[in-house]
Scaffold this active site. Structure first.
Site, PDB file in Angstrom:
ATOM      1  N   HIS A  96      12.983  12.186 103.198  1.00 39.10           N
ATOM      2  CA  HIS A  96      13.894  11.133 103.959  1.00 39.10           C
ATOM      3  C   HIS A  96      13.488  11.723 105.650  1.00 39.10           C
ATOM      4  CE1 HIS A  96      17.240   9.935 106.235  1.00 39.10           C
ATOM      5  NE2 HIS A  96      17.463   8.970 105.586  1.00 39.10           N
ATOM      6  N   ILE A 143      15.019  12.478 108.045  1.00 36.64           N
ATOM      7  CA  ILE A 143      15.560  13.596 108.762  1.00 36.64           C
ATOM      8  C   ILE A 143      15.189  15.017 108.314  1.00 36.64           C
ATOM      9  CG2 ILE A 143      17.661  12.269 109.451  1.00 36.64           C
ATOM     10  CD1 ILE A 143      19.216  14.330 107.920  1.00 36.64           C
ATOM     11  N   LYS A 144      14.677  14.835 107.004  1.00 34.68           N
ATOM     12  CA  LYS A 144      14.108  16.348 106.186  1.00 34.68           C
ATOM     13  C   LYS A 144      12.888  16.685 107.033  1.00 34.68           C
ATOM     14  CE  LYS A 144      17.656  15.488 103.777  1.00 34.68           C
ATOM     15  NZ  LYS A 144      17.775  14.480 102.396  1.00 34.68           N
ATOM     16  N   ASN A 145      12.446  17.958 106.233  1.00 37.13           N
ATOM     17  CA  ASN A 145      11.548  18.910 107.249  1.00 37.13           C
ATOM     18  C   ASN A 145      10.132  18.225 107.258  1.00 37.13           C
ATOM     19  OD1 ASN A 145      14.094  20.538 107.013  1.00 37.13           O
ATOM     20  ND2 ASN A 145      12.867  22.089 107.303  1.00 37.13           N
TER      21      ASN A 145
END
Ligand SMILES: *Cc1c(COP(=O)(O)O)cnc(C)c1O
Length: 390
Positions: free
Chosen positions: A179, A181-183
Site C-alpha cells: 500500500h 504508505i508502506k515501506n
C-alpha cells in the site's frame, strides 16, 4: 511552509520508466514481471515460495481460507491493528478472539495470548507493529504447544528482523503489504512468503479462481485449451504493471529504510524532554526496526484535551497525522458480535485513546520534520495543564 502530509510515496524516474515500459510491452496483467518480483522475494528471504497478491488483505484472506475454518474455530489476533487482521477471520466464517498488547511496543503480549487460547483455537496472527518484530520465540512456543497455525501479518515489517532472522525468512507464512504508505509500494499489492510446498500449491489455486493454470501459463506455455476448476477460488493476483513498480521499489528498500531510520532517530532527539509525548518503547529482545511508523502516546492526564482534538489542532497547524489504530474490539461490528466491554483489553483500551502517528516517509525533509515538531510544541503549550510544565 505548506502543510506536511502524513505520507507521500517515493516515486522516481526509474519507477515511472518501468511502468511505462510494461504498458508498452503488450502484457500488463500477471506475467513475467510478477514472476520476477516473486523471485526477488524468494532470493532475499531464502524461502521456497513467494506469491504476489493484490493486497496484504488478499494474502491474509488466502492463508486463512487455506485452513478450512469452521464456525466454532477461533483465531487469536491483536485488537490494535488494521481491520484486515480480524476481518479475514470473519470472512472465513470463524471467530475472532482479541488479545492485548504490550503497552510499550504495541506488539502482542504472549502471556495474554496464552490466556485466550482454548481447545477451539486454530491460529494466531501477530502483527509486527510499526516495524518492530513481535515476540516470535514466545508465540512459536505457544503455537507448537497448542498445534496452532502461526501467520505473520508483516504489513509493517519489510526489512524488520527478529534477532538475526529477517521477517519472512523463516519459511513460516508471512504477508507483506505494498500500500502507498508502506515501506515500498505497488499502489496496491502484497506478497505471501512461505516454505510449505503443499500449502503454496493450494494458495496459488485459491489466488486465481481455483483454476489449474493462470492466463500467462495458458497463453505462453502452449496450453491454450486445457484448464480445470479445482475449487472455487478468489481473483487476488497482482498485475505486471504493479510488479514492475514493485521490482524497482524493492531495489531501493535499504535506502528507504535507512532514511526512515535516520528520520526516526532525529524525531527521538527533537522530542526528548517533551514529558506529555512518549514515543513507543523498543522491544526487549534483539531486533532490527524498519521504522514503518513513528507512533507517539499522549499523556492525557497532563493535558486538557483529548487525542482527537490534538490531531485536529495539528492539522490546523499544517501537520497531517495518522491513527494506528482504533482498537477493533471497540468498533461496531466486533463490539456487537462479541460483546466486548471496558476492561477486556486494558492496555489496548488505554493506549488506543492516546496514540497517533507522525509523518514518516523517505521523502520527508528535515525542514518538514522541524515544522512537525514546532506544531507539536505549539499544540502542547496550548493544552498543558497548570502544574504540568515540561
Ligand atoms: C496495511 C495493513 C494491512 C493491509 O494491507 P493492504 O495491502 O492494504 O491490504 C494489514 N495489516 C496491517 C497491520 C496493516 O497496517
Amino acid at each position: 511552509m505548506p502543510s506536511v502530509p502524513f505520507s507521500r510515496p517515493t516515486i522516481e524516474d526509474d519507477d515511472v520508466a518501468a511502468v511505462a515500459e510494461t504498458l508498452r510491452s503488450g502484457w500488463i496483467t500477471s506475467g513475467p514481471r510478477v514472476q520476477a518480483f516473486e523471485a526477488a522475494f524468494r532470493e532475499r528471504l531464502g524461502v521456497r515460495h513467494a506469491l504476489a497478491v493484490s493486497s496484504a488483505t488478499a494474502g491474509l484472506h488466502l492463508l486463512l481460507a487455506s485452513l478450512d475454518l469452521g464456525p466454532e474455530d477461533e483465531v487469536v489476533v491483536p485488537s490494535l491493528t488494521w481491520a484486515t487482521t480480524a476481518n479475514v477471520v470473519e470472512l472465513c466464517g470463524a471467530r475472532t478472539v482479541f488479545a492485548d498488547v504490550d503497552p510499550e511496543t504495541l506488539c502482542l503480549d504472549p502471556a495474554d495470548v496464552a490466556r485466550r487460547i482454548t481447545p477451539r483455537t486454530r491460529a494466531l496472527i501477530p502483527v509486527h507493529f510499526a516495524g518492530q518484530p513481535a515476540d516470535l520465540a514466545a508465540l512459536r512456543t505457544l503455537a507448537a504447544e497448542h498445534g496452532l497455525d502461526l501467520i505473520e501479518d508483516a504489513a509493517h515489517a519489510l526489512g524488520t528482523a527478529y534477532g538475526d532472522e529477517e521477517i519472512g525468512s523463516a519459511g513460516n507464512p508471512a504477508v507483506f503489504s505494498f500500500h502507498p504508505i508502506k515501506n515500498i509500494t505497488t499502489a496496491e499489492g502484497g506478497m505471501i512468503v512461505l516454505d510449505d510446498d503443499e500449502r503454496a500449491t493450494r494458495l496459488r489455486l485459491l489466488r486465481f479462481h481455483g483454476v489449474s493454470k493462470d492466463a500467462w501459463q495458458r497463453y505462453h506455455q502452449r496450453r491454450v485449451h486445457g484448464y480445470d476448476v479445482l475449487l472455487p477460488g478468489f481473483k487476488y493476483n497482482l498485475t505486471d504493471l504493479q510488479a514492475a513498480l514493485g521490482l524497482v521499489q524493492f531495489g531501493k528498500l535499504e535506502r528507504f529504510n535507512a532514511r526512515r531510520t535516520a528520520l526516526a532517530e532525529r524525531y527521538l532527539q527533537l522530542l526528548e524532554g517533551l514529558a506529555e509525548l512518549a514515543p513507543l518503547g523498543r522491544v526487549p529482545y534483539s531486533a532490527r526496526h524498519c521504522w514503518h511508523l513513528f507512533v507517539v502516546r499522549l499523556r492525557l492526564e497532563a493535558l486538557d484535551c483529548d487525542r482527537d482534538a490534538f490531531m485536529s489542532e495539528l492539522a490546523a497547524e499544517g501537520v497531517a497525522t495518522g491513527l494506528h489504530f482504533q482498537p477493533l474490539h471497540q468498533t461496531a461490528y466486533y463490539r456487537e458480535r462479541y460483546g466486548y466491554g471496558p476492561g477486556d483489553l486494558p492496555h489496548t483500551e488505554d493506549v488506543g485513546a492516546r496514540i497517533f502517528s507522525l509523518p514518516l516517509f523517505p521523502g520527508l525533509s528535515e525542514a518538514e520534520q522541524d515544522h512537525v515538531v514546532a506544531a507539536l510544541k505549539t499544540v502542547l503549550a496550548r493544552h498543558r495543564k497548570r502544574g504540568h510544565d515540561a
